[in-house]
Design an enzyme around this catalytic site. Structure first.
Site, PDB file in Angstrom:
ATOM      1  CD  GLU A  63      -2.941  -1.144   0.251  1.00 15.89           C
ATOM      2  OE1 GLU A  63      -3.084  -0.121  -0.443  1.00 15.89           O
ATOM      3  OE2 GLU A  63      -3.623  -2.161   0.084  1.00 15.89           O
ATOM      4  CB  CYS A  80      -1.828   7.080   1.534  1.00 20.55           C
ATOM      5  SG  CYS A  80      -3.211   6.226   2.284  1.00 20.55           S
TER       6      CYS A  80
HETATM    7  P1  NAP Z   1       8.552   4.846   4.473  1.00 19.53           P
HETATM    8  O1  NAP Z   1       9.721   5.742   4.628  1.00 19.53           O
HETATM    9  O2  NAP Z   1       8.459   4.032   3.240  1.00 19.53           O
HETATM   10  O3  NAP Z   1       8.575   3.880   5.777  1.00 19.53           O
HETATM   11  C1  NAP Z   1       7.556   2.939   5.979  1.00 19.53           C
HETATM   12  C2  NAP Z   1       8.095   1.779   6.807  1.00 19.53           C
HETATM   13  O4  NAP Z   1       9.069   1.073   6.032  1.00 19.53           O
HETATM   14  C3  NAP Z   1       8.777   2.204   8.083  1.00 19.53           C
HETATM   15  O5  NAP Z   1       8.453   1.305   9.102  1.00 19.53           O
HETATM   16  C4  NAP Z   1      10.236   2.111   7.709  1.00 19.53           C
HETATM   17  O6  NAP Z   1      11.088   1.899   8.804  1.00 19.53           O
HETATM   18  C5  NAP Z   1      10.230   0.885   6.824  1.00 19.53           C
HETATM   19  N1  NAP Z   1      11.404   0.738   5.962  1.00 19.53           N
HETATM   20  C6  NAP Z   1      12.320   1.665   5.611  1.00 19.53           C
HETATM   21  N2  NAP Z   1      13.252   1.117   4.792  1.00 19.53           N
HETATM   22  C7  NAP Z   1      12.909  -0.181   4.636  1.00 19.53           C
HETATM   23  C8  NAP Z   1      13.471  -1.257   3.906  1.00 19.53           C
HETATM   24  N3  NAP Z   1      14.589  -1.117   3.175  1.00 19.53           N
HETATM   25  N4  NAP Z   1      12.868  -2.461   3.947  1.00 19.53           N
HETATM   26  C9  NAP Z   1      11.743  -2.637   4.672  1.00 19.53           C
HETATM   27  N5  NAP Z   1      11.162  -1.640   5.391  1.00 19.53           N
HETATM   28  C10 NAP Z   1      11.738  -0.423   5.373  1.00 19.53           C
HETATM   29  O7  NAP Z   1       7.170   5.631   4.597  1.00 19.53           O
HETATM   30  P2  NAP Z   1       6.763   6.753   5.650  1.00 19.53           P
HETATM   31  O8  NAP Z   1       7.506   7.995   5.326  1.00 19.53           O
HETATM   32  O9  NAP Z   1       6.818   6.210   7.026  1.00 19.53           O
HETATM   33  O10 NAP Z   1       5.197   6.923   5.309  1.00 19.53           O
HETATM   34  C11 NAP Z   1       4.709   7.799   4.359  1.00 19.53           C
HETATM   35  C12 NAP Z   1       4.364   7.074   3.069  1.00 19.53           C
HETATM   36  O11 NAP Z   1       3.418   6.040   3.324  1.00 19.53           O
HETATM   37  C13 NAP Z   1       3.705   7.997   2.068  1.00 19.53           C
HETATM   38  O12 NAP Z   1       4.242   7.756   0.791  1.00 19.53           O
HETATM   39  C14 NAP Z   1       2.243   7.575   2.121  1.00 19.53           C
HETATM   40  O13 NAP Z   1       1.511   7.866   0.965  1.00 19.53           O
HETATM   41  C15 NAP Z   1       2.375   6.127   2.361  1.00 19.53           C
HETATM   42  N6  NAP Z   1       1.116   5.561   2.887  1.00 19.53           N
HETATM   43  C16 NAP Z   1       0.352   4.755   2.067  1.00 19.53           C
HETATM   44  C17 NAP Z   1      -0.870   4.264   2.525  1.00 19.53           C
HETATM   45  C18 NAP Z   1      -1.736   3.378   1.666  1.00 19.53           C
HETATM   46  O14 NAP Z   1      -2.625   2.708   2.216  1.00 19.53           O
HETATM   47  N7  NAP Z   1      -1.551   3.333   0.354  1.00 19.53           N
HETATM   48  C19 NAP Z   1      -1.302   4.593   3.810  1.00 19.53           C
HETATM   49  C20 NAP Z   1      -0.501   5.414   4.599  1.00 19.53           C
HETATM   50  C21 NAP Z   1       0.719   5.887   4.131  1.00 19.53           C
HETATM   51  P3  NAP Z   1      11.898   3.116   9.502  1.00 19.53           P
HETATM   52  O15 NAP Z   1      10.856   4.009  10.081  1.00 19.53           O
HETATM   53  O16 NAP Z   1      12.700   2.407  10.526  1.00 19.53           O
HETATM   54  O17 NAP Z   1      12.693   3.769   8.421  1.00 19.53           O
END
Ligand code: NAP
Length: 482
Positions: free
Chosen positions: A256, A290
């Site tokens: 997602e 999102c």
């Molecule tokens: P993110 O930077 O992608 O981080 C999300 C999660 O992934 C965190 O727990 C992060 O851990 C982890 N992560 C980081 N690097 C990773 C890797 N190499 N392998 C596996 N996991 C890893 O996203 P965010 O900034 O927290 O959230 C914002 C984004 O989420 C936006 O793009 C938003 O649109 C999206 N979102 C989508 C939805 C949907 O349903 N489509 C809903 C809500 C949010 P760390 O925190 O330890 O880095």
């Protein structure tokens, strides 16, 4: 008036990664600071690579197998306990994320619904029956389906809904009977750990759930790549989601990802409704959803009137101390993100866009910002800006609106404001997105309805409680003479 702040230095949270309920530590500590005032909210003992392996081993070793009624009872009890502790959880969300307290309270209500709907699903039989004597090639048999839990799922969650994103992964997994290892965002780990503790207190057998924070390589990547894990359910950015798709190997993956959803306002729209939806969609949750409205597309012959009314509406979204109940827009997740968003606005302005409201930043606080004359290929139109930015673009006719809406890499959701049913149906059919909401914000859903995007927003595999439960199971068929 500002409410009593959650924390002083004496009562800050000291939490730990938990393997089946037991605290573990690699010796490293994660500090979580309030994005508004910099105050230390709490610390988390981080896990190391050995802990990741131990968490997998314990989940796979298993334990008490829960009946449907037991799964129902645990989720139902957790739902009641969460409501009883609503203020405590809301204040924690506000303290660690900077989301304003009214949004944090709203989020508790959503997580309550996730637990409610997941508990209800436990009581429903999900089997199907196929009579086999229905064609000339048939036989006197019946085929039955049953859903079996996975051995182990990994859930990785983002910061923007510190509780509800976690609830949307864990509750369906537990309803399915699948053990989970949670890796929450390191920006908002405290709410996640508190929620995990609440589930143990509600009676969940410890082996069913672990929560790990730690270096990406030792925890998140190790979990994603481990062949013993059956499913990775990830919500977060496109970049990380695509990396997971490349590295997860032979297992189920749910992604997602990001969005840059449009609100499309046609000339026949109810303008009061349109300005309200535009403001709610763009500014709620500090624009960090999102499905937030990232592009307001308005038919050109009503653009002047819409814009004047929208600017007035946007002034109602007071931005400030997230702990103040009068505040409607708190901070974004950290100062670095606010600086990035400011740079996105600056780049649009350098290309001729004009700021009509907001645009000012103090630390991690970014005022709700209304911008016009934004080029169609500006960064804030084409990419996802995760904050309270509201660029207004105009379109000529419905063909132009559909082309403009479909012109980015994302395809999560959309909203269309119109009083014409034929127009509404055209948008439902022609927008390349996971959801089209007529006369609603793109983010409208109930927690059990199917949810998820296409294109760079996701692979089209839906979440929402009912669909997610299916993901956490495999279907077995068996047949018998009949
Ligand atoms: P993110 O930077 O992608 O981080 C999300 C999660 O992934 C965190 O727990 C992060 O851990 C982890 N992560 C980081 N690097 C990773 C890797 N190499 N392998 C596996 N996991 C890893 O996203 P965010 O900034 O927290 O959230 C914002 C984004 O989420 C936006 O793009 C938003 O649109 C999206 N979102 C989508 C939805 C949907 O349903 N489509 C809903 C809500 C949010 P760390 O925190 O330890 O880095």
């Amino acid at each position: 008036m500002k409410e009593e702040t959650l924390l002083s230095t004496d009562n800050m949270f000291k939490l730990a990664s938990l393997i089946a309920g037991e605290p573990v530590s690699s010796g490293k500590i994660l500090a979580v600071n309030n994005p508004y005032n910099g105050q230390l909210v709490g610390t988390v003992e981080m896990a190391g690579g050995n802990d990741t392996q131990a968490a997998i081993d314990i989940a796979l070793k298993g334990g008490q197998i829960l009946t449907r009624y037991e799964r129902y009872s645990i989720l139902d009890k957790a739902k009641t306990m969460l409501l009883d502790r609503k203020e405590e959880f809301a204040k924690l969300i506000t303290a660690e994320s900077g989301l304003c307290i009214s949004e944090a309270r709203y989020e508790i209500g959503r997580a309550h619904d996730v637990l409610l709907f997941a508990s209800i699903e436990c009581l429903k039989d999900d089997g199907q029956v196929f009579s086999c004597d229905i064609s000339p090639n048939g036989k006197q048999r019946k085929i039955f389906t049953l859903r079996e839990p996975l051995k182990l799922a990994v859930a990785i969650t983002p910061f923007n809904h510190p509780l509800n994103q976690v609830a949307h992964k864990i509750a369906p997994a537990l309803a399915a009977g699948t053990p989970v290892i949670l890796k929450p965002s390191e920006k908002t780990p405290l709410t996640a750990i508190r929620f995990v503790e609440l589930l143990y207190q509600a009676g969940l057998p410890a082996y069913m759930l672990s929560v790990l924070l730690g270096d990406t390589k030792d925890v998140a990547e190790a979990l994603v790549q481990d062949p013993r894990v059956d499913l990775v359910s990830f919500t977060g950015s496109v970049a990380v989601g695509k990396k997971i798709a490349q590295t997860a190997g032979y297992k189920k993956v749910i992604l997602e990802l990001g969005g840059n959803d449009p609100l499309i306002v046609l000339e026949d729209a109810n303008l009061d409704l349109a300005v309200t939806l535009a403001a709610e969609g763009a500014f709620r949750n500090s624009g960090q959803r999102c499905t937030a409205v990232k592009r307001i597309l308005v038919q050109e012959n009503i653009a002047k009137e819409f814009t004047e009314r929208f600017v007035e509406k946007a002034k109602e979204y007071t931005c400030g101390d997230p702990a103040d109940p009068e505040t409607r827009v708190g901070t974004v997740i950290d100062e670095q993100s606010a600086i990035y968003l400011e740079s996105v606005v600056d780049k649009a302005v350098a290309r001729g866009a004009r700021i009509l409201l907001g645009g000012k930043r103090t630390g991690a606080l970014l005022q709700p910002t209304v911008i016009i004359d934004v080029p169609r290929d500006a960064q804030m139109v084409v990419q996802e800006s995760f904050g309270p930015l509201a660029p207004i673009l105009t379109f000529k006719d419905i063909n132009d609106a559909i082309a403009l809406s479909n012109s980015t890499a994302f395809g999560l959701s959309s909203g269309v404001v119109t009083t014409n049913m034929d127009h509404a149906i055209r948008f439902v059919k022609e927008l390349k997105v996971g959801t089209v909401n007529i006369n609603e914000v793109p983010g409208y859903r109930i927690e059990s309805s199917p949810f998820g995007g296409v294109k760079d927003s996701g692979l089209g595999i839906k979440e929402g409680v009912i669909e997610a439960i299916k993901c956490f199971t495999t279907v077995k068929t068996f047949s018998m003479p009949w």
